[in-house]
Design a protein around this motif. Structure first.
Motif, short mmCIF file in Angstrom:
data_model
loop_
_atom_site.label_atom_id
_atom_site.label_comp_id
_atom_site.label_asym_id
_atom_site.label_seq_id
_atom_site.Cartn_x
_atom_site.Cartn_y
_atom_site.Cartn_z
N LEU A 250 -5.54 -2.71 -3.48
CA LEU A 250 -4.12 -2.98 -3.29
C LEU A 250 -3.51 -3.87 -4.36
CD1 LEU A 250 -4.08 -3.63 0.58
CD2 LEU A 250 -3.62 -1.49 -0.64
N GLU B 145 -7.81 -7.85 -0.69
CA GLU B 145 -6.81 -6.83 -1.05
C GLU B 145 -7.22 -6.10 -2.32
OE1 GLU B 145 -2.80 -8.83 0.92
OE2 GLU B 145 -3.30 -9.24 -1.18
N ALA C 155 0.80 -1.23 0.00
CA ALA C 155 0.00 0.00 0.00
C ALA C 155 0.83 1.28 0.00
CB ALA C 155 -0.93 0.00 1.22
N THR D 51 -2.22 1.02 6.09
CA THR D 51 -2.31 1.71 4.81
C THR D 51 -2.72 3.17 4.97
OG1 THR D 51 -4.61 1.04 4.48
CG2 THR D 51 -2.92 -0.47 3.69
#
Length: 640
Positions: free
Chosen positions: A446, A441, A149, A204
């Motif tokens: 991400l 994710e 991230a 993140t």
């Protein structure tokens, strides 16, 4: 934090003592906001509609929802089963609210409408079911989350400091080097996994945090523990936290600042938790003494328990009173005031991302650790293939070049190649774990399908090659296949392609069917189909034309079988049985029958296998492998 301190904190209902977390990276470049940049998060006239299965008419499953959460506050979305909690949470996070749903309404931060990309840049979403990789440690999980991230402008030292701060802040310092846990090796407790799931999203640097049932599967003490950590982090870093939650204990419920109560997709109440009891008392539903207020609110509107329509009438009355209430009017006025005073500071916001090649390399690194550490990924398969090699080597033992061994040689080639590919079904659970991690994710912006698919393919190659060598060294020489270096390495090449194709088939099927039992069944069926039409059980000159032209030519096992057959028989000669009178009895027609021999090439003719096409077959195998992987990639792309 020690276990005794955690328990004490849980019992008292106070926030646990923890290290002061520093979630802000103090970067001033474009793409980083100050801690108070997202001052509020609001939604207005939010509606989600689907088609009624019976009438096909539009059906509203979330109606005119509105809400406002300020930085540092934590909102609980509550309601009985089917009330629309997850629907609202997904709609706010710009996710698919429900299958085939249409979402309308305004979702804003600082009074500005948010796009999907802006929501992903500003927020983190923690799923109800964690998708943590069991073979990674707590610190590794956090480090990989950070590397996926954080932009390249963030130094490794700064990222590691951030990771360590969060680990300590969530009371996981003593478990930093403990694995998350696999079906074979125990790791973290349920509460610790929940905390790790949340902290891996906070690394993140989100400004808005969505939590889907963060206390599911936990007892009241662990639920309080998890919510206390989340609330403390949110207050100290001015986060907007929105969580769906089901039947919290009284102490856990008091951790939340605001409550959104839903029933049948309609709002029954939205406002401060501290004022909810007074509100319901005012509209005619006072809370009895010594009653858990959260349970009281849910029982009040839980139409699942309705036997005579009384609860339905009561729920409709509660929703009607909310629509007429001054609290609702004040909420809408507050949202409107924020929208009119918007400074438009988020319009040009664009989060910084890691470099183009960073994420694929991070995925490769993470997959490598999982592959050699998690026995479920390849360890069990190594044991399975070793056992198969010993089994075959001792059953098909020390054949020679007499005609009585021709058929056993052929049987060994078919069984070895076909069963090796069939046993690739053992990869299904490991891939599904990776796939679940990828989905979460990806939903948080991400990882993309291409990075995931490429890293998965590359990381499997060395392990599949080691499996091929392990099996071949035992089976090839014990069975006495063509005794030459070139013959052995050609066998290894075909078997390696066989395993790569089989694993690629598992990836395609598991990407299409995400349920373990279904993926297992479909993969097993397809491998059974390939066995039937590969040219061994039914030779090509007698195979039904439908199966031949529809399936045989796309059957990777067929090309492996043919390649291994040519490798074994093309240059070998076998002795016929000598009978009385000096004559020979040869089971295969050959130009050498007169001298009591059978040319291996003539055995290939019986199976309609031509020689000189190995290069073409290699190319087709590579094409099939690429086709499986490409189709799996397209499946992931289409399933946004």
């Amino acid at each position: 934090m020690s276990a005794s301190k955690e328990t004490s904190a849980s019992k008292t209902g106070s926030s646990p003592s923890m290290t002061e977390p520093d979630l802000e990276l103090n970067h001033t470049e474009s793409g980083y906001l100050a801690n108070d940049s997202v001052q509020n998060f609001s939604w207005h006239d939010l509606q989600v509609r689907v088609k009624d299965r019976a009438t096909k008419a539009p059906l509203s499953i979330l109606t005119e929802a509105a809400g406002l959460v300020k930085a540092g506050e934590m909102l609980a979305i509550m309601g009985p089963s089917g009330s629309g909690k997850t629907t609202l949470l997904n709609a706010l996070a710009h996710r698919v609210a429900a299958a085939g749903a249409t979402t309308t309404g305004d979702i804003c931060a600082n009074g500005q409408k948010l796009t999907l990309q802006l929501v992903r840049d500003l927020s983190g979403y923690v799923e109800q079911e964690d998708a943590l990789i069991g073979s990674l440690t707590v610190r590794e999980t956090m480090i990989f989350a950070a590397r996926l991230a954080l932009p390249s402008t963030v130094s490794k030292q700064e990222a590691f400091r951030r990771v360590d701060d969060l680990i300590n802040s969530f009371g996981l310092g003593s478990q930093a080097n403990t694995i998350v846990g696999t079906p074979i090796k125990k790791g973290l407790s349920g509460g610790q996994k929940k905390r790790l799931g949340v902290s891996s999203r906070l690394v993140t640097n989100p400004k808005i945090l969505f939590l889907d049932e963060p206390t599911s599967g936990l007892d009241s003490a662990l639920s309080l523990e998890v919510c206390s950590y989340i609330k403390s982090i949110g207050q100290r870093n001015n986060l907007v936290i929105i969580a769906s939650i089901h039947q919290p204990s009284s102490t856990t419920f008091q951790q939340f600042d605001k409550l959104c109560l839903l029933s049948g997709g309609k709002t029954c109440y939205f406002g401060p938790v501290a004022e909810a009891a007074a509100y319901f008392g005012r509209i005619g539903y006072p809370i009895p003494a010594e009653t858990n207020s959260a349970e009281f609110f849910l029982d009040l509107i839980n139409t699942d328990l309705d036997k005579n329509g009384e609860i339905m009438q009561r729920t409709e009355h509660v929703c009607e009173m909310w629509n007429k209430s001054p609290e609702r009017t004040h909420l809408h006025e507050s949202i409107q005031k924020i929208s009119e005073g918007s400074s438009k500071d988020l319009l040009h916001y664009k989060a910084q991302k890691p470099g183009v090649w960073t994420r694929p390399f991070v995925l490769l690194h993470r997959s490598w650790i999982k592959s050699y550490r998690d026995i479920m990924a390849y360890g069990i398969r190594f044991a399975m293939y070793f056992g198969l090699a010993v089994l075959m080597g001792t059953v098909f033992l020390r054949f020679n070049t007499e005609q009585q061994y021709i058929q056993p040689y052929i049987n060994a080639i078919f069984f070895g190649s076909a069963f090796m590919s069939f046993m690739a079904v053992a990869y299904v659970p490991a891939f599904l774990e990776d796939l679940n991690t990828f989905k979460q994710e990806r939903a948080n912006g991400l990882v993309g399908p291409l990075s995931f698919m490429v890293s998965n393919f590359i990381i499997g190659l060395p392990f599949l090659f080691l499996i091929t060598i392990l099996f071949s060294v035992i089976e090839y020489w014990m069975s006495n296949f063509r005794p030459s270096g070139s013959g052995f390495f050609m066998w290894v090449a075909w078997l390696f392609l066989d395993l790569v194709a089989a694993e690629s088939l598992v990836v395609l099927v598991s990407s299409t069917f995400n349920v373990f039992v279904v993926a297992l069944a479909v993969t097993a069926f397809l491998n059974g189909l390939w066995m039937c039409v590969d040219g061994f059980l039914v030779p090509m000159n007698t195979l039904n034309v439908f199966w031949k032209y529809v399936f045989h030519y796309i059957d990777y096992q067929a090309y492996v079988f043919q390649g291994m057959m040519v490798n074994e028989f093309e240059s070998r000669v076998y002795e016929c049985v000598k009978v009385a009178g000096g004559a020979y009895q040869c089971n295969y027609p050959s130009t050498l029958n007169a001298v009591g021999q059978i040319r291996g090439a003539d055995v290939l003719k019986v199976f309609s296998i031509e020689t000189g096409l190995q290069g073409t077959w290699f190319g087709i195998m590579i094409g099939i492998i690429a086709g499986y992987r490409l189709l799996a990639y397209l499946v992931l792309v289409l399933r946004k």
